[in-house]
Design an enzyme around this catalytic site. Structure first.
Site, PDB file in Angstrom:
ATOM      1  CB  SER A 198      -0.962   0.003   1.195  1.00  0.00           C
ATOM      2  OG  SER A 198      -0.259  -0.149   2.405  1.00  0.00           O
TER       3      SER A 198
ATOM      4  CG  HIS B  11      -1.465   4.124   4.029  1.00  0.00           C
ATOM      5  ND1 HIS B  11      -2.776   3.766   4.273  1.00  0.00           N
ATOM      6  CD2 HIS B  11      -0.822   2.973   3.718  1.00  0.00           C
ATOM      7  CE1 HIS B  11      -2.914   2.460   4.120  1.00  0.00           C
ATOM      8  NE2 HIS B  11      -1.736   1.956   3.792  1.00  0.00           N
TER       9      HIS B  11
END
Length: 198
Positions: free
Chosen positions: A125, A176
């Site tokens: 991610s 992230h």
């Protein structure tokens, strides 16, 4: 742009980099989860601030391809299959893979400097949020590359993604955020010669 119409064969032919990354996800998950001694091998690749501090710099790259569970791997691979192809086509294969990997590495470097020394992490991610960073740059500065409907999709996904980032305890918040920032920072460079995806 984000709705897939290809069958499996045409998808793999048109988007070999995205396909290759997903295959690596699956193979590594199988090796580390199903084979004897896999968990011990997995530890050699996960992000570990302490081990990076002690010179194991490959851990800034390897976590991008590793996942903690089948669901984790499936979700990230599915996200890449949706949002990766348009950028692979727009940027070209070499620039796309450089953008993907560099975003993930920048995210892991950010994690190293901000997270505690005993922090462990893994997952693609970080790199996928790098792709979102490129899309966000397009939405704001390169409207010639993305239409209104797809801009709204990106903003909606980003809002949902960031909400999930802060409300789930098992997510690397740092990766992230720094992945998104890294992708946005790379965007003006990698998008210079980009053409619109149709």
């Amino acid at each position: 742009m984000f709705i897939r119409h290809e069958n499996f064969r045409s998808f793999t032919r048109h988007y070999p980099i995205v396909t290759g990354i997903i295959i690596i996800h699956i193979l590594l998950w199988f090796v580390f989860s199903m084979l004897p001694g896999g968990q011990q091998l997995l530890y050699l690749g996960i992000g570990s601030n302490y081990d990076v501090y002690n010179g194991e710099y490959w851990r800034l790259l390897t976590p991008i391809f590793l996942h903690s569970s089948f669901g984790h791997m499936l979700f990230n691979s599915f996200s890449l299959a949706i949002f990766g192809p348009a950028l692979e086509r727009m940027l070209g294969k070499p620039i796309f893979i450089i953008t993907y990997l560099l975003s993930g590495v920048l995210a892991n470097i950010g994690t190293y400097f901000v997270a505690p020394i005993n922090y462990y992490h893994l997952g693609s991610s970080s790199a996928i949020f790098g792709l979102f960073g490129v899309y966000l740059y397009m939405v704001i500065y390169r409207k010639d590359l993305i239409d209104r409907m797809n801009s709204q999709i990106i903003i909606s996904i980003l809002v949902i993604g960031m909400v999930m980032t802060f409300f789930r305890s098992d997510i690397n918040i740092y990766a992230h955020i720094f992945g998104l920032i890294g992708g946005a920072a790379l965007a003006p460079i990698v998008l210079r010669k980009a053409s619109r995806y149709y």
